[in-house]
Write a protein that holds these residues in place. Structure first.
Motif, short mmCIF file in Angstrom:
data_model
loop_
_atom_site.label_atom_id
_atom_site.label_comp_id
_atom_site.label_asym_id
_atom_site.label_seq_id
_atom_site.Cartn_x
_atom_site.Cartn_y
_atom_site.Cartn_z
N ARG A 142 0.84 -1.20 0.00
CA ARG A 142 0.00 0.00 0.00
C ARG A 142 0.88 1.25 0.00
NH1 ARG A 142 -2.40 1.30 4.20
NH2 ARG A 142 -1.38 -0.10 5.68
N GLN A 143 0.44 2.26 -0.73
CA GLN A 143 1.10 3.56 -0.73
C GLN A 143 0.02 4.64 -0.84
OE1 GLN A 143 3.53 4.62 -4.15
NE2 GLN A 143 4.97 5.74 -2.85
N ASP A 144 0.08 5.60 0.07
CA ASP A 144 -0.90 6.70 0.07
C ASP A 144 -2.33 6.17 0.08
OD1 ASP A 144 1.22 8.54 -0.03
OD2 ASP A 144 1.27 8.48 -2.22
N GLU A 145 -2.57 5.19 0.97
CA GLU A 145 -3.90 4.59 1.15
C GLU A 145 -4.40 3.83 -0.08
OE1 GLU A 145 -5.05 4.54 4.16
OE2 GLU A 145 -3.35 5.79 4.76
N ARG A 146 -3.53 3.55 -1.02
CA ARG A 146 -3.92 2.82 -2.23
C ARG A 146 -3.20 1.49 -2.27
NH1 ARG A 146 -1.94 2.58 -7.62
NH2 ARG A 146 -0.21 3.96 -7.03
N VAL A 147 -3.94 0.43 -2.55
CA VAL A 147 -3.34 -0.89 -2.69
C VAL A 147 -2.69 -0.99 -4.07
CG1 VAL A 147 -3.75 -3.37 -2.80
CG2 VAL A 147 -4.94 -1.98 -1.10
N ILE A 148 -1.38 -1.22 -4.08
CA ILE A 148 -0.63 -1.32 -5.34
C ILE A 148 -0.56 -2.76 -5.81
CG2 ILE A 148 1.66 -1.02 -6.36
CD1 ILE A 148 2.04 1.33 -4.45
N THR A 149 -0.32 -3.67 -4.87
CA THR A 149 -0.13 -5.08 -5.22
C THR A 149 -0.76 -5.96 -4.16
OG1 THR A 149 2.00 -4.56 -6.25
CG2 THR A 149 1.56 -6.87 -5.78
N ARG A 150 -1.40 -7.03 -4.61
CA ARG A 150 -1.77 -8.15 -3.74
C ARG A 150 -1.27 -9.41 -4.43
NH1 ARG A 150 -7.08 -5.67 -2.67
NH2 ARG A 150 -7.11 -4.94 -0.51
N ARG A 151 -0.43 -10.15 -3.75
CA ARG A 151 0.12 -11.36 -4.37
C ARG A 151 0.16 -12.49 -3.35
NH1 ARG A 151 5.73 -11.15 -7.58
NH2 ARG A 151 4.55 -9.44 -8.53
N THR A 152 -0.48 -13.59 -3.69
CA THR A 152 -0.47 -14.77 -2.83
C THR A 152 0.75 -15.62 -3.14
OG1 THR A 152 -2.88 -14.77 -2.70
CG2 THR A 152 -1.74 -16.80 -2.08
N LEU A 153 1.52 -15.95 -2.12
CA LEU A 153 2.72 -16.75 -2.28
C LEU A 153 2.46 -18.18 -1.81
CD1 LEU A 153 5.36 -14.15 -1.05
CD2 LEU A 153 4.58 -14.61 -3.38
N VAL A 154 3.16 -19.12 -2.40
CA VAL A 154 2.89 -20.54 -2.11
C VAL A 154 3.75 -21.06 -0.97
CG1 VAL A 154 2.13 -21.00 -4.45
CG2 VAL A 154 4.54 -21.28 -3.88
N TRP A 155 4.64 -20.23 -0.43
CA TRP A 155 5.42 -20.66 0.73
C TRP A 155 4.95 -19.88 1.96
CZ3 TRP A 155 7.38 -18.34 -3.65
CH2 TRP A 155 7.79 -17.01 -3.54
N PRO A 156 4.97 -20.49 3.14
CA PRO A 156 4.41 -19.85 4.32
C PRO A 156 5.30 -18.76 4.88
CG PRO A 156 5.35 -21.96 4.91
CD PRO A 156 5.44 -21.87 3.42
N ALA A 157 4.65 -17.84 5.59
CA ALA A 157 5.36 -16.89 6.45
C ALA A 157 5.29 -17.46 7.86
CB ALA A 157 4.71 -15.51 6.39
N ALA A 158 6.44 -17.62 8.50
CA ALA A 158 6.46 -18.28 9.80
C ALA A 158 7.45 -17.59 10.73
CB ALA A 158 6.85 -19.76 9.65
N PRO A 159 7.14 -17.52 12.02
CA PRO A 159 8.09 -16.95 12.98
C PRO A 159 9.40 -17.73 13.00
CG PRO A 159 5.92 -17.23 13.97
CD PRO A 159 5.90 -17.96 12.66
N GLY A 160 10.47 -17.04 13.36
CA GLY A 160 11.75 -17.72 13.54
C GLY A 160 12.57 -17.90 12.29
#
Length: 417
Positions: free
Chosen positions: A374-392
């Motif tokens: 997001r930039q200036d309250e506007r969504v520029i990109t939405r992209r779904t990734l096939v690998w997880p986001a995980a802590p650590g």
């Protein structure tokens, strides 16, 4: 009359002889950057891999798999063969001015005034004292780095039964080192719903190393007079406490950058990483001073740190050839659950980040993360990734998600859904 310490004037000074610093040295020398000097406070260069005996090093940068010590030796040989000078047991203690540092070594005290500096001082695990774990102060309490140094470099014994605090990749490295030292890793403790490491490592750790994992748990007290005898742990959801007998405790992960030199220089730090604020060319806020490796993203794998070193080499050469320090760019800001993003500044004429990746750290597990820019309250990109986001562990995102950013717009927010 005040005695002035001796002065040497290399073209580039690299502070830190780990994977990032050594790879930068090789790349700079190959690009004919002049006299490239690497200084490292340890007895031998190579960084953390020197005392990490397990395999898995070198996949991304060398396209082969090596043990930690072999990887460290290779990087040292690569830098010296290219023509870089490496001075070990050499510590930078302070800044004499904006581009001169004070150094102490077995040869005495002197100063170094290069044309450019690369900070590659790396990161370290947060020790027990910094985690504010109450209780006794017995022997047998280590970080992974201290444990591996003791076992692999000094061949000293440890205890017989250990508790590992943390569930990151390095936590399983600690488990392997404990096994090699004849110490049974009796329990691994993670504050998260599951151990932070990759699923394959967790499964292998449980079946091969036979290490049980206590999730959603924390250490509340260390017990022992003289030698560690036990730890008290608490389940974060129920509040129930129990005591686990052990004579060794290893605190793993929870990385912090070795940022003392950057702070002493007054270099702007990022509030999330606590390392220097950098752009995609790895410039810091001080002209002529660059940074690379896990000082910037505590902590990614050694080969990713090395690729930072490869990336920064060309940027330093451009500086030596007279490219001016650019004006302010667009700030990148990590939104929760992300804790930080690296690099943090985007400029239209700069290169893409190293490996064309943004690096992020998350506090929540998301199996199929939809990265939102997001930039200036506007969504520029939405992209779904096939690998997880995980802590650590570092979450890597293709930098192409930033393609629609306006160079004259406001801050860019990186989030996930």
């Amino acid at each position: 009359m005040t005695h002035q310490p001796p002065l040497i004037t290399p073209d580039v000074l690299i502070i830190g002889g780990g994977p990032a610093g050594l790879t930068a040295a090789a790349g700079l020398t190959e690009r004919r950057a002049g006299h490239v000097l690497v200084v490292d406070r340890e007895q031998d260069a190579g960084g953390i891999p020197r005392h990490s005996e397990h395999t898995g090093y070198g996949m991304r940068d060398l396209h082969r798999v090596m043990s930690g010590p072999a990887y460290a030796r290779h990087l040292v040989q690569q830098a010296t063969a290219a023509g870089a000078e490496i001075r070990t047991r050499t510590m930078v203690t302070n800044w004499a001015d904006d581009h001169t540092v004070d150094v102490t070594s077995p040869e005495g005290r002197y100063q170094i005034r290069p044309r450019a500096i690369v900070l590659a001082t790396g990161a370290r695990e947060r020790p027990r004292t910094a985690r504010r774990i109450p209780g006794d102060r017995p022997h047998g309490v280590y970080t992974t780095g201290q444990l591996q140094n003791l076992v692999h470099l000094h061949h000293q014994p440890v205890g017989k039964r250990a508790v590992i605090v943390g569930g990151e990749l390095v936590s399983w490295s600690a488990a392997v080192t404990l096994r090699e030292a004849g110490c049974t890793p009796a329990l691994m403790i993670s504050q998260y719903p599951k151990a932070e490491s990759y699923g394959a490592f967790n499964a292998a750790g449980r079946t091969v190393l036979r290490v049980p994992v206590a999730t959603r748990s924390r250490v509340t007290r260390i017990i022992g007079k003289g030698r560690c005898q036990a730890v008290e742990i608490e389940h974060l959801d129920t509040g129930k406490r129990r005591t686990v007998a052990c004579d060794t405790v290893v605190f793993t992960g929870d990385w912090i950058p070795d940022n003392e030199l950057a702070r002493a220089a007054g270099i702007t730090l990022d509030e999330g990483t606590l390392g220097p604020l950098t752009d995609t060319a790895l410039r810091t806020s001080r002209p002529g001073v660059f940074a690379a490796g896990n000082l910037l993203h505590p902590v990614d794998t050694a080969d990713v740190a090395a690729l930072d070193g490869k990336h920064v080499a060309q940027q330093v050469v451009d500086h030596l050839h007279g490219r001016p320090q650019p004006s302010d760019g667009v700030r990148l800001i990590a939104d929760a659950p992300f804790r930080w993003v690296a690099p943090q500044i985007l400029r239209p004429d700069d290169p893409a980040p190293a490996r064309d990746r943004l690096l992020l750290w998350t506090d929540e597990f998301t199996r199929f993360p939809k990265v939102t820019i997001r930039q200036d309250e506007r969504v520029i990109t939405r992209r779904t990734l096939v690998w997880p986001a995980a802590p650590g562990r570092v979450f890597r995102v293709p930098s192409s998600v930033l393609d629609g950013v306006a160079p004259t717009g406001g801050p860019v927010h990186v989030g996930v859904r």
